[in-house]
Design a protein around this motif. Structure first.
Motif, PDB file in Angstrom:
ATOM      1  N   ILE A 100       0.851  -1.184   0.000  1.00  0.00           N
ATOM      2  CA  ILE A 100       0.000   0.000   0.000  1.00  0.00           C
ATOM      3  C   ILE A 100       0.887   1.234   0.000  1.00  0.00           C
ATOM      4  N   GLY A 101       0.276   2.402   0.045  1.00  0.00           N
ATOM      5  CA  GLY A 101       1.041   3.639   0.074  1.00  0.00           C
ATOM      6  C   GLY A 101       0.171   4.811  -0.297  1.00  0.00           C
ATOM      7  N   ALA A 102       0.731   6.011  -0.184  1.00  0.00           N
ATOM      8  CA  ALA A 102      -0.010   7.226  -0.516  1.00  0.00           C
ATOM      9  C   ALA A 102      -0.501   7.168  -1.962  1.00  0.00           C
ATOM     10  N   LEU A 103      -1.583   7.874  -2.226  1.00  0.00           N
ATOM     11  CA  LEU A 103      -2.226   7.797  -3.535  1.00  0.00           C
ATOM     12  C   LEU A 103      -1.383   8.450  -4.621  1.00  0.00           C
ATOM     13  N   ARG A 104      -1.490   7.889  -5.831  1.00  0.00           N
ATOM     14  CA  ARG A 104      -0.820   8.411  -7.016  1.00  0.00           C
ATOM     15  C   ARG A 104      -1.865   8.958  -7.982  1.00  0.00           C
ATOM     16  N   TYR A 107      -2.735   1.917 -10.480  1.00  0.00           N
ATOM     17  CA  TYR A 107      -1.499   1.366  -9.928  1.00  0.00           C
ATOM     18  C   TYR A 107      -1.832   0.556  -8.676  1.00  0.00           C
ATOM     19  N   GLN A 133      -1.111   0.877  -3.805  1.00  0.00           N
ATOM     20  CA  GLN A 133      -1.451   2.108  -3.106  1.00  0.00           C
ATOM     21  C   GLN A 133      -2.736   1.856  -2.319  1.00  0.00           C
ATOM     22  N   ASP A 134      -3.128   2.820  -1.496  1.00  0.00           N
ATOM     23  CA  ASP A 134      -4.201   2.612  -0.532  1.00  0.00           C
ATOM     24  C   ASP A 134      -5.569   2.394  -1.161  1.00  0.00           C
ATOM     25  N   ILE A 152      -7.483   1.832  -5.061  1.00  0.00           N
ATOM     26  CA  ILE A 152      -7.246   1.603  -6.488  1.00  0.00           C
ATOM     27  C   ILE A 152      -8.557   1.313  -7.206  1.00  0.00           C
ATOM     28  N   ALA A 195      -6.057  -0.114   2.151  1.00  0.00           N
ATOM     29  CA  ALA A 195      -5.280   0.444   3.251  1.00  0.00           C
ATOM     30  C   ALA A 195      -5.632  -0.125   4.613  1.00  0.00           C
ATOM     31  N   ALA A 250      -1.672  12.397   1.700  1.00  0.00           N
ATOM     32  CA  ALA A 250      -0.429  11.835   2.240  1.00  0.00           C
ATOM     33  C   ALA A 250      -0.188  12.311   3.668  1.00  0.00           C
ATOM     34  N   ARG A 291      -2.849  10.485   6.031  1.00  0.00           N
ATOM     35  CA  ARG A 291      -2.582   9.049   6.219  1.00  0.00           C
ATOM     36  C   ARG A 291      -1.391   8.846   7.156  1.00  0.00           C
TER      37      ARG A 291
END
Length: 351
Positions: A184-188, A193, A196-197, A199, A211, A246, A249
């Protein structure tokens, strides 16, 4: 703790909005750890093989296993296991389905511990995590609005689910997994992708919240699902600000219920009357207190009991250890038959 749903003007407005959004569907994928007693081992695959062969028509596509990657393999190769529900338009039907899947997994796992947390407390392994993935099916013309609105409120929902307060035996905050998991991770800018949290799933066409940490408490999970249902029903689009997301979160994963998240709660409270103490006292807070008072094994024993019975209470740990024989049987009985489907999923999700 039980919370009553009170009939209020907000509840009536929400009911009206939901009536106009009845086509939305919800499905859950739940990843938890099977430990023997405090670490996952390949013999967990034996329990998954029993799960598969008791109902192959269902669990061939509605179960999965995960493994650590890279240098994390040195801490433990086996990671979380996954069970999934069918999609439902009704939240209570979804929860009933999940509880049936949990009962199946508990029976198949035998005496092993079932530990529903985002990251095991005594290791520090970003590729060895478990999550609660919520798939939301909406009409294509509403997908952009629903995605933006979920992103707007998602840091608050992350805090509602946080269950990973420790890493490497040290207190981290609300969720080590949310802060450090590879998955997971901060949104792009690219909503497709995968890691990420939030999709849009290439394979299923759903909006997938990735997430969230696992939540053993069905009542807390019910409030989370009601919150998501309320957000999905919102007619107007919130701004999709990636920098703001970001920042929030990060607060949810580390500090918890900050003033920024309190303001976000006040906004969400206009549409869903969820209790504020769910954020003021999180699952991670309760688990951290339990670790301090009872230690790791007794905390995992409590989690195992809570996952299987729905009751959070002290229980005596029991003896269980990994088995090389069960590991081999699990590889042959679960992993090998699933390889074609695993390969298909990887292709469909990354094509």
């Amino acid at each position: 703790m039980l919370y009553a749903v009170i009939e209020t003007p907000v509840a009536r407005r929400l009911a009206s909005a939901l009536a106009n959004n009845s086509s939305a569907t919800y499905g859950l994928e739940e990843e938890i750890f099977i430990t023997e007693p405090t670490r996952p081992a390949l013999s967990a695959l034996y329990g998954m093989a029993k799960l598969l062969w008791r109902n192959p028509r269902y669990y061939y596509k509605h179960s999965a296993t995960n493994f650590a990657r890279g240098k994390d393999v040195r801490q433990c190769l086996m990671s979380s296991v996954e069970i999934a529900t069918r999609p439902h338009s009704d939240i209570e039907a979804l929860l009933n389905d999940l509880q049936a899947r949990r009962a199946d997994l508990a029976q198949a796992a035998g005496q092993a511990y079932l530990v529903p947390v985002g990251h095991l407390f005594d290791i520090e392994s970003p590729t060895n995590t478990g999550g609660l993935h919520l798939h939301i099916g909406v009409a294509s013309e509403r997908r952009e609005t629903v995605y933006a609105n979920l992103a707007y409120f998602l840091p608050l929902l992350m805090l509602l689910s946080a269950s990973s307060p420790y890493a490497g035996g040290r207190y981290f905050g609300q969720s080590y997994r949310m802060a450090h998991s590879f998955a997971i991770g901060a949104l792009r800018k690219d909503a497709y992708y995968r890691f990420q949290d939030l999709i849009i799933s290439r394979r299923l066409g759903t909006i997938e919240i990735r997430a969230l940490d696992p939540i053993w408490d069905v009542n807390r999970l019910r409030w989370l699902l009601r919150s998501v249902e309320a957000i999905v029903a919102l007619p107007d689009t919130r701004p999709l600000d990636l920098e703001r997301y970001a920042l929030l979160r990060e607060q949810a994963a580390h500090a918890g219920y900050t003033p920024d998240l309190q303001r976000l709660y006040a906004e969400l409270r206009e549409y869903c009357e969820l209790p504020e103490d769910l954020f003021q006292h999180t699952l991670s807070d309760e688990l951290a207190a339990c670790i301090a008072q009872e230690g790791l094994l007794r905390t995992y024993a409590r989690l195992n009991h809570a996952y299987r019975t729905g009751r959070w209470a002290p229980v005596e740990p029991h003896a269980v250890k990994p088995s090389a024989g069960r590991a081999v049987l699990g590889l042959l009985g679960y992993y090998l038959p699933k390889l074609p489907y695993i390969a298909y999923k990887a292709w469909a999700e990354w094509r």
